[in-house]
Design a protein around this motif. Structure first.
Motif, PDB file in Angstrom:
ATOM      1  N   ASP A  35       0.807  -1.216   0.000  1.00 46.23           N
ATOM      2  CA  ASP A  35       0.000   0.000   0.000  1.00 46.23           C
ATOM      3  C   ASP A  35       0.840   1.266   0.000  1.00 46.23           C
ATOM      4  N   ASP A  36       1.947   1.252   0.726  1.00 46.35           N
ATOM      5  CA  ASP A  36       2.744   2.464   0.885  1.00 46.35           C
ATOM      6  C   ASP A  36       3.992   2.459   0.019  1.00 46.35           C
ATOM      7  N   VAL A  37       4.023   1.590  -0.965  1.00 46.59           N
ATOM      8  CA  VAL A  37       5.198   1.489  -1.827  1.00 46.59           C
ATOM      9  C   VAL A  37       4.807   1.847  -3.245  1.00 46.59           C
ATOM     10  N   GLY A  38       5.480   2.844  -3.821  1.00 48.60           N
ATOM     11  CA  GLY A  38       5.188   3.232  -5.191  1.00 48.60           C
ATOM     12  C   GLY A  38       5.625   2.172  -6.171  1.00 48.60           C
ATOM     13  N   SER A  39       4.958   2.134  -7.338  1.00 47.62           N
ATOM     14  CA  SER A  39       5.267   1.096  -8.322  1.00 47.62           C
ATOM     15  C   SER A  39       6.707   1.192  -8.810  1.00 47.62           C
ATOM     16  N   ASP A  40       7.257   2.403  -8.914  1.00 47.37           N
ATOM     17  CA  ASP A  40       8.633   2.560  -9.387  1.00 47.37           C
ATOM     18  C   ASP A  40       9.641   1.940  -8.422  1.00 47.37           C
ATOM     19  N   GLU A  41       9.274   1.838  -7.128  1.00 52.60           N
ATOM     20  CA  GLU A  41      10.157   1.239  -6.141  1.00 52.60           C
ATOM     21  C   GLU A  41      10.128  -0.278  -6.188  1.00 52.60           C
ATOM     22  N   LEU A  42       9.210  -0.843  -6.931  1.00 56.43           N
ATOM     23  CA  LEU A  42       9.055  -2.287  -7.014  1.00 56.43           C
ATOM     24  C   LEU A  42       9.527  -2.850  -8.342  1.00 56.43           C
ATOM     25  N   GLY A  43      10.029  -1.989  -9.221  1.00 56.02           N
ATOM     26  CA  GLY A  43      10.535  -2.455 -10.494  1.00 56.02           C
ATOM     27  C   GLY A  43       9.647  -2.066 -11.655  1.00 56.02           C
ATOM     28  N   ALA A  44      10.062  -2.430 -12.852  1.00 54.88           N
ATOM     29  CA  ALA A  44       9.322  -2.051 -14.053  1.00 54.88           C
ATOM     30  C   ALA A  44       9.565  -3.076 -15.150  1.00 54.88           C
ATOM     31  N   LEU A  45       8.505  -3.334 -15.912  1.00 52.21           N
ATOM     32  CA  LEU A  45       8.572  -4.234 -17.057  1.00 52.21           C
ATOM     33  C   LEU A  45       7.992  -3.511 -18.263  1.00 52.21           C
ATOM     34  N   THR A  46       8.770  -3.457 -19.345  1.00 59.71           N
ATOM     35  CA  THR A  46       8.306  -2.889 -20.611  1.00 59.71           C
ATOM     36  C   THR A  46       8.352  -3.983 -21.669  1.00 59.71           C
ATOM     37  N   LEU A  47       7.217  -4.178 -22.343  1.00 54.65           N
ATOM     38  CA  LEU A  47       7.098  -5.223 -23.347  1.00 54.65           C
ATOM     39  C   LEU A  47       6.612  -4.621 -24.650  1.00 54.65           C
ATOM     40  N   GLY A  48       7.389  -4.802 -25.716  1.00 54.24           N
ATOM     41  CA  GLY A  48       6.997  -4.354 -27.042  1.00 54.24           C
ATOM     42  C   GLY A  48       6.675  -5.556 -27.919  1.00 54.24           C
ATOM     43  N   LEU A  49       5.597  -5.436 -28.722  1.00 53.92           N
ATOM     44  CA  LEU A  49       5.135  -6.555 -29.543  1.00 53.92           C
ATOM     45  C   LEU A  49       4.992  -6.130 -30.994  1.00 53.92           C
ATOM     46  N   SER A  50       5.054  -7.089 -31.883  1.00 51.57           N
ATOM     47  CA  SER A  50       5.076  -6.847 -33.321  1.00 51.57           C
ATOM     48  C   SER A  50       3.753  -6.277 -33.831  1.00 51.57           C
ATOM     49  N   ARG A  51       3.881  -5.411 -34.843  1.00 53.04           N
ATOM     50  CA  ARG A  51       2.722  -4.903 -35.573  1.00 53.04           C
ATOM     51  C   ARG A  51       2.310  -5.838 -36.710  1.00 53.04           C
ATOM     52  N   ASP A  52       3.166  -6.795 -37.049  1.00 50.02           N
ATOM     53  CA  ASP A  52       2.962  -7.606 -38.245  1.00 50.02           C
ATOM     54  C   ASP A  52       2.664  -9.071 -37.969  1.00 50.02           C
ATOM     55  N   VAL A  53       3.189  -9.618 -36.886  1.00 47.24           N
ATOM     56  CA  VAL A  53       3.021 -11.036 -36.594  1.00 47.24           C
ATOM     57  C   VAL A  53       1.813 -11.235 -35.685  1.00 47.24           C
ATOM     58  N   PRO A  54       0.811 -12.000 -36.121  1.00 48.68           N
ATOM     59  CA  PRO A  54      -0.363 -12.248 -35.272  1.00 48.68           C
ATOM     60  C   PRO A  54       0.044 -12.827 -33.921  1.00 48.68           C
ATOM     61  N   THR A  55      -0.489 -12.224 -32.855  1.00 50.20           N
ATOM     62  CA  THR A  55      -0.038 -12.538 -31.498  1.00 50.20           C
ATOM     63  C   THR A  55      -1.205 -12.868 -30.595  1.00 50.20           C
ATOM     64  N   ARG A  56      -1.020 -13.890 -29.774  1.00 50.82           N
ATOM     65  CA  ARG A  56      -1.944 -14.200 -28.681  1.00 50.82           C
ATOM     66  C   ARG A  56      -1.244 -13.813 -27.386  1.00 50.82           C
ATOM     67  N   LEU A  57      -1.822 -12.853 -26.682  1.00 53.93           N
ATOM     68  CA  LEU A  57      -1.184 -12.271 -25.504  1.00 53.93           C
ATOM     69  C   LEU A  57      -2.019 -12.539 -24.263  1.00 53.93           C
TER      70      LEU A  57
END
Length: 298
Positions: free
Chosen positions: A115-137
């Motif tokens: 509750d008292d911990v900001g998200s930036d203090e817990l880490g970060a995940l960035t995910l980029g996905l293709s515009r061309d390849v059909p994807t199930r996410l």
């Protein structure tokens, strides 16, 4: 880079109202963080379809399109004292499979610990996905700040499960492929989804337990679709473009619904353009306690 910590184990957190399996983290200890970074990227290289399964417990999550020559790109910052990322990749018969989950050292996840911990203090995940390849996410998240800018990502199926988080999903550009199913579930969250018309889904399912939910069906509609919404306790705001033909079948006598802009026909509510609209949304709503607010936009 992989942290040196060994002997970790994963735990499971199952939410009512949504079948959500997450890797859980134990209570936050009074200890200094040991930050690690991990990056992974892959070019298409003959991959014709991609399946991605991510379980992310706490931190900040950003998902969006990636450069044209890449299949995916993953960047992670995590505290090695609390989490151990496990990434798995394989490919067969033109389909790539990417899975990311996190082992933890001890205990079940207690949301109050964060509750008292900001998200930036817990880490970060960035995910980029293709515009061309059909994807199930498939994304399963818990105590996160999730920002998903999915416009232009080639999603043929998308499943999103969230626990006690703040989440927003936006389709600000048209999905390059047709999506057969769009499944969303929020247990106790502030949840926003916009540009859903540009997602090009055949069927949408939303399950919400407790929270404030806003579903905006604006966007570039192509064809018709059906949707089912199941709400427990909370406020539901629906936004529809005026050109879209909408039919709503509502269940739940304890939920208020303002029917201005609809005609009641055979026990359901239909917009006057239902018969003539080039695109239609057939929507079923089952709700317990709360309000349903509808807005039409040009």
């Amino acid at each position: 880079m992989r942290s040196p910590r060994a002997g970790t184990r994963s735990t499971r957190c199952i939410l009512s109202f949504a079948t959500l399996v997450l890797t859980a983290a134990g209570p936050l200890a009074a200890q200094s963080a040991e930050w690690y970074e991990m990056s992974s990227r892959r070019q298409t290289d003959g991959i014709e379809r991609l399946e991605v399964d991510v379980e992310y417990a706490v931190g900040r999550l950003d998902v969006g399109p990636v450069d044209a020559d890449l299949l995916y790109q993953l960047d992670l910052r995590y505290d090695a004292r609390r989490f151990e990322p496990i990434r798995h990749w394989n490919a067969a018969d033109g389909t790539g499979h990417l899975r990311l989950r996190f082992d933890t050292e001890d205990g079940d996840l207690d949301i109050d610990d964060f509750d008292d911990v900001g998200s930036d203090e817990l880490g970060a995940l960035t995910l980029g996905l293709s515009r061309d390849v059909p994807t199930r996410l498939s994304l399963g998240v818990m105590a996160t700040e999730a920002r998903l800018q999915l416009g232009g990502v080639a999603l043929e199926r998308f499943v999103f499960r969230t626990g006690a988080s703040e989440a927003s999903i936006e389709f600000d550009a048209v999905n390059p492929v047709r999506m057969d199913r769009l499944e969303l579930a929020a247990a106790a969250a502030d949840f926003r989804a916009s540009g859903l018309g540009s997602a090009r889904f055949d069927r949408l399912e939303f399950v919400g337990a407790v929270g404030d939910v806003r579903l905006d069906f604006s966007g570039d509609w192509e064809g018709s679709a059906e949707a089912e919404i199941n709400m427990g306790l909370g406020a539901l705001r629906l936004i529809f473009p005026r050109a879209l033909g909408v039919r709503i079948a509502k269940r739940g006598i304890l939920t208020s619904f303002e029917s201005v802009g609809f005609d009641e026909v055979d026990g359901a509510y239909r917009t006057p353009n239902w018969d003539s609209a080039s695109s239609r949304l057939d929507l079923s709503i089952r709700a317990g306690f709360g309000d349903i607010d509808v807005t039409f936009v040009d």
